[in-house]
Design an enzyme around this catalytic site. Structure first.
Site, PDB file in Angstrom:
ATOM      1  N   GLY A  16      -5.560  -0.763  -2.446  1.00  0.00           N
ATOM      2  CA  GLY A  16      -7.113  -1.041  -2.667  1.00  0.00           C
ATOM      3  C   GLY A  16      -7.491  -0.261  -4.171  1.00  0.00           C
ATOM      4  N   LYS A  17      -6.952   1.074  -4.284  1.00  0.00           N
ATOM      5  CA  LYS A  17      -7.465   1.688  -5.320  1.00  0.00           C
ATOM      6  C   LYS A  17      -6.908   1.280  -6.512  1.00  0.00           C
ATOM      7  CE  LYS A  17      -6.366   5.911  -7.847  1.00  0.00           C
ATOM      8  NZ  LYS A  17      -6.251   7.174  -7.804  1.00  0.00           N
ATOM      9  N   ASN A  37      -6.524  -8.956   8.835  1.00  0.00           N
ATOM     10  CA  ASN A  37      -5.522  -7.940   9.426  1.00  0.00           C
ATOM     11  C   ASN A  37      -5.354  -6.797   8.291  1.00  0.00           C
ATOM     12  OD1 ASN A  37      -4.250  -9.804   7.531  1.00  0.00           O
ATOM     13  ND2 ASN A  37      -2.269 -10.013   8.512  1.00  0.00           N
ATOM     14  N   ALA A  38      -5.748  -7.091   6.955  1.00  0.00           N
ATOM     15  CA  ALA A  38      -5.622  -6.339   5.679  1.00  0.00           C
ATOM     16  C   ALA A  38      -6.927  -5.584   5.816  1.00  0.00           C
ATOM     17  CB  ALA A  38      -5.580  -7.151   4.385  1.00  0.00           C
ATOM     18  N   GLY A  39      -6.775  -4.462   5.157  1.00  0.00           N
ATOM     19  CA  GLY A  39      -8.173  -3.573   4.960  1.00  0.00           C
ATOM     20  C   GLY A  39      -7.762  -2.715   3.800  1.00  0.00           C
ATOM     21  N   HIS A  40      -8.671  -2.993   2.646  1.00  0.00           N
ATOM     22  CA  HIS A  40      -8.411  -2.107   1.405  1.00  0.00           C
ATOM     23  C   HIS A  40      -9.692  -1.192   1.277  1.00  0.00           C
ATOM     24  CE1 HIS A  40      -6.194  -5.632  -0.846  1.00  0.00           C
ATOM     25  NE2 HIS A  40      -5.416  -5.015  -0.102  1.00  0.00           N
ATOM     26  N   THR A 127      -1.710  -7.388  14.682  1.00  0.00           N
ATOM     27  CA  THR A 127      -3.343  -6.409  14.634  1.00  0.00           C
ATOM     28  C   THR A 127      -4.157  -7.319  15.530  1.00  0.00           C
ATOM     29  OG1 THR A 127      -3.875  -8.087  13.096  1.00  0.00           O
ATOM     30  CG2 THR A 127      -2.905  -5.802  12.150  1.00  0.00           C
ATOM     31  N   THR A 238       4.302 -10.354   9.093  1.00  0.00           N
ATOM     32  CA  THR A 238       3.160 -10.957   9.417  1.00  0.00           C
ATOM     33  C   THR A 238       3.690 -12.439   9.078  1.00  0.00           C
ATOM     34  OG1 THR A 238       0.777 -11.071   8.788  1.00  0.00           O
ATOM     35  CG2 THR A 238       2.380 -10.955   6.897  1.00  0.00           C
ATOM     36  N   LYS A 299       0.137   7.963  -3.965  1.00  0.00           N
ATOM     37  CA  LYS A 299       0.063   8.997  -2.831  1.00  0.00           C
ATOM     38  C   LYS A 299       0.842  10.055  -3.239  1.00  0.00           C
ATOM     39  CE  LYS A 299      -1.704   5.860   0.248  1.00  0.00           C
ATOM     40  NZ  LYS A 299      -2.358   5.825   1.682  1.00  0.00           N
ATOM     41  N   GLY A 383      -4.478  10.688  -5.844  1.00  0.00           N
ATOM     42  CA  GLY A 383      -5.670  11.008  -4.925  1.00  0.00           C
ATOM     43  C   GLY A 383      -6.563   9.699  -4.662  1.00  0.00           C
TER      44      GLY A 383
HETATM   45  P1  IMP Z   1       0.013  -9.605  12.126  1.00  0.00           P
HETATM   46  O1  IMP Z   1      -0.309  -9.773  10.704  1.00  0.00           O
HETATM   47  O2  IMP Z   1      -1.522  -9.130  12.683  1.00  0.00           O
HETATM   48  O3  IMP Z   1       0.483 -10.636  12.799  1.00  0.00           O
HETATM   49  O4  IMP Z   1       0.866  -8.375  12.415  1.00  0.00           O
HETATM   50  C1  IMP Z   1       2.168  -8.420  12.065  1.00  0.00           C
HETATM   51  C2  IMP Z   1       2.596  -7.369  11.558  1.00  0.00           C
HETATM   52  O5  IMP Z   1       2.254  -6.913  10.265  1.00  0.00           O
HETATM   53  C3  IMP Z   1       2.522  -5.821  12.402  1.00  0.00           C
HETATM   54  O6  IMP Z   1       3.480  -4.902  12.273  1.00  0.00           O
HETATM   55  C4  IMP Z   1       0.996  -5.101  11.533  1.00  0.00           C
HETATM   56  O7  IMP Z   1       1.203  -4.005  11.956  1.00  0.00           O
HETATM   57  C5  IMP Z   1       1.566  -5.500  10.159  1.00  0.00           C
HETATM   58  N1  IMP Z   1       0.551  -5.819   9.346  1.00  0.00           N
HETATM   59  C6  IMP Z   1      -0.423  -6.897   9.186  1.00  0.00           C
HETATM   60  N2  IMP Z   1      -1.333  -6.349   7.840  1.00  0.00           N
HETATM   61  C7  IMP Z   1      -1.169  -5.438   7.735  1.00  0.00           C
HETATM   62  C8  IMP Z   1      -1.690  -4.796   6.313  1.00  0.00           C
HETATM   63  O8  IMP Z   1      -2.613  -5.120   5.831  1.00  0.00           O
HETATM   64  N3  IMP Z   1      -1.054  -3.382   6.529  1.00  0.00           N
HETATM   65  C9  IMP Z   1      -0.258  -3.060   6.980  1.00  0.00           C
HETATM   66  N4  IMP Z   1       0.472  -3.564   8.029  1.00  0.00           N
HETATM   67  C10 IMP Z   1      -0.092  -4.940   8.401  1.00  0.00           C
END
Ligand code: IMP
Length: 411
Positions: A16-17, A37-40, A127, A238, A299, A383
């Site tokens: 993200g950064k 499923n992602a978060g930045h 997720t 994923t 990090k 940081g």
């Molecule tokens: P899914 O993408 O929800 O099907 O999850 C499958 C695997 O990918 C799991 O181990 C999740 O924790 C991992 N995962 C999915 N998206 C992320 C992400 O953005 N960051 C870290 N792990 C992820």
């Protein structure tokens, strides 16, 4: 000028950064795979923003932000995110959603969770956002696309088939849970179509125009190479391709248009969910898989108090030294790591801004990682704040350099 940015490990590398730093100089930022499923997390002007779907380039007033065809989109989550961004005074006029992007439908998160429960101890640790089931439907050619939201009649007809004939029987007969009501789904998704309609477009001509105009295009990756459906630690992956290849199919950009692939690596290794994980072997693999020519190492400050620091340089499996992670997950689970030990630096790096101010041991660690991976480390992050960044000397061409030249704090 096209730069692909990928996560080099299992996601959560602190992309993200770095994306935020590079987005400032980008004319167009494209998200090309994954979903919410992602978060930045981005810290910008003292404010923290958390993006799941909208490219963080939205924080810059002239950057076009594209949600590409390779993304699986939960319209409810996207609308919430759009509202959040707007409520903080940021315009979303430059957001474009590919009409080819597939939608997360109400049955996807339900099935994701039910399938995980069925797996018991072998669960993947997903997720629960419905990502796997949505991509499975795309491949099965029963997926709904963003463009379908603009055609209520078509949506109704397709729901009649997909929901009534396939999904509801699975929910009822296989999992013994209540069916979904087609009219309620139709009403919900038609309303999404009305709200998202102005943003849904065929992105192909838009991206082509940016390419011919020689605009700076950043393909922002989500997740990481080790979560890649083909090259990750299958089945603990994923359902998309977070590697450089996936960035291209997910955006409609040709390989010959790419100028630089950058990889973001955390200075150490962790992963969310389940499955084995190790280290430097993975970094070397990621560099080769993605054609990474420039690394952002994040990090580093987390290692400030570790002494000594061990880097895994190889795996021993069945008595043989392996230079790359093996495709066989049970071999990977049982292999023995080969470590190299380096001294730690036992001092804070959080306030350092220039490479020459890094402790010698930290510099040695960075140089050794670069050597092991086979790519230069151009950015070191110490940081979460934007200025907690060290632009290393002797870096590569591309967006990274363009950014560096404009960075006032750069020596
Ligand atoms: P899914 O993408 O929800 O099907 O999850 C499958 C695997 O990918 C799991 O181990 C999740 O924790 C991992 N995962 C999915 N998206 C992320 C992400 O953005 N960051 C870290 N792990 C992820």
């Amino acid at each position: 000028m096209v730069t692909i940015l990928v996560g080099g490990q299992w996601g959560d590398e602190g992309k993200g950064k770095i994306i935020d730093l590079l987005s400032e100089k980008a004319d167009m930022v494209i998200r090309s795979q994954g979903g919410n499923n992602a978060g930045h997390t981005v810290v910008n002007a003292g404010q923290e923003f958390r993006f799941h779907l909208i490219p963080s380039g939205i924080l810059y007033p002239t950057t076009t932000c594209v949600i590409g065809n390779g993304v699986v989109l939960d319209p409810r989550v996207l609308l919430e995110e759009m509202q959040q961004v707007q409520s903080r005074g940021i315009s979303i006029d430059r957001l474009v959603i590919s009409d080819r992007a597939h939608l997360i439908m109400p049955w996807h998160p339900i099935l994701d969770k039910l399938e995980e429960e069925q797996r018991g101890d072998d669960r993947l640790g997903t997720t629960w956002r419905g990502i796997g089931p949505a991509y499975a439907d795309k491949v099965r050619r029963i997926g709904f696309r963003a463009g379908d939201l603009l055609k209520p009649r078509f949506l109704e007809k397709k729901l009649g088939f997909v929901l009534n004939k396939i999904k509801n029987p699975i929910l009822q007969e296989l999992y013994h849970v209540p069916p979904l009501e087609p009219q309620a789904v139709l009403d919900e998704y038609t309303a999404y179509g009305e709200q998202l309609g102005p943003f849904i477009k065929d992105i192909f001509p838009i991206v082509q125009q940016a390419l011919t105009g020689n605009e700076q295009i950043l393909l922002e990756g989500a997740q990481g190479s080790m979560l890649d459906l083909d090259f990750g630690t299958y089945p603990y992956v994923t359902s998309s391709s977070p590697s450089a290849g996936g960035a291209l199919t997910g955006s409609g950009i040709s390989p010959t248009a790419v100028d630089l692939t950058m990889g973001v690596f955390k200075a150490y290794t962790t992963r969310v969910g389940y499955g084995p994980m190790l280290d430097g072997v993975v970094a070397r693999y990621s560099v080769a898989l993605n054609g990474i020519r420039s690394i952002a190492l994040t990090k580093l400050d987390v290692l400030d108090e570790f002494d000594p620091i061990r880097i895994c340089t190889g795996y021993i499996s069945k008595g043989e030294l392996q230079s790359y992670p093996m495709s066989n997950i049970s071999h990977l689970k049982h292999c023995e790591p080969v470590y190299e030990t380096l001294p730690g630096w036992r001092s804070s790096t959080a306030g350092i801004r220039r490479p020459e101010d890094l402790p010698k041991a930290a510099r040695r660690y960075i140089d050794r990682l670069s050597e092991l991976c086979g790519a230069p480390i151009d950015i070191v992050s110490v940081g979460a704040a934007r200025d907690q960044t060290i632009w290393m000397q002797g870096g590569q061409t591309g967006l990274a350099v363009r950014q560096r030249e404009h960075e006032p704090s750069h020596p």
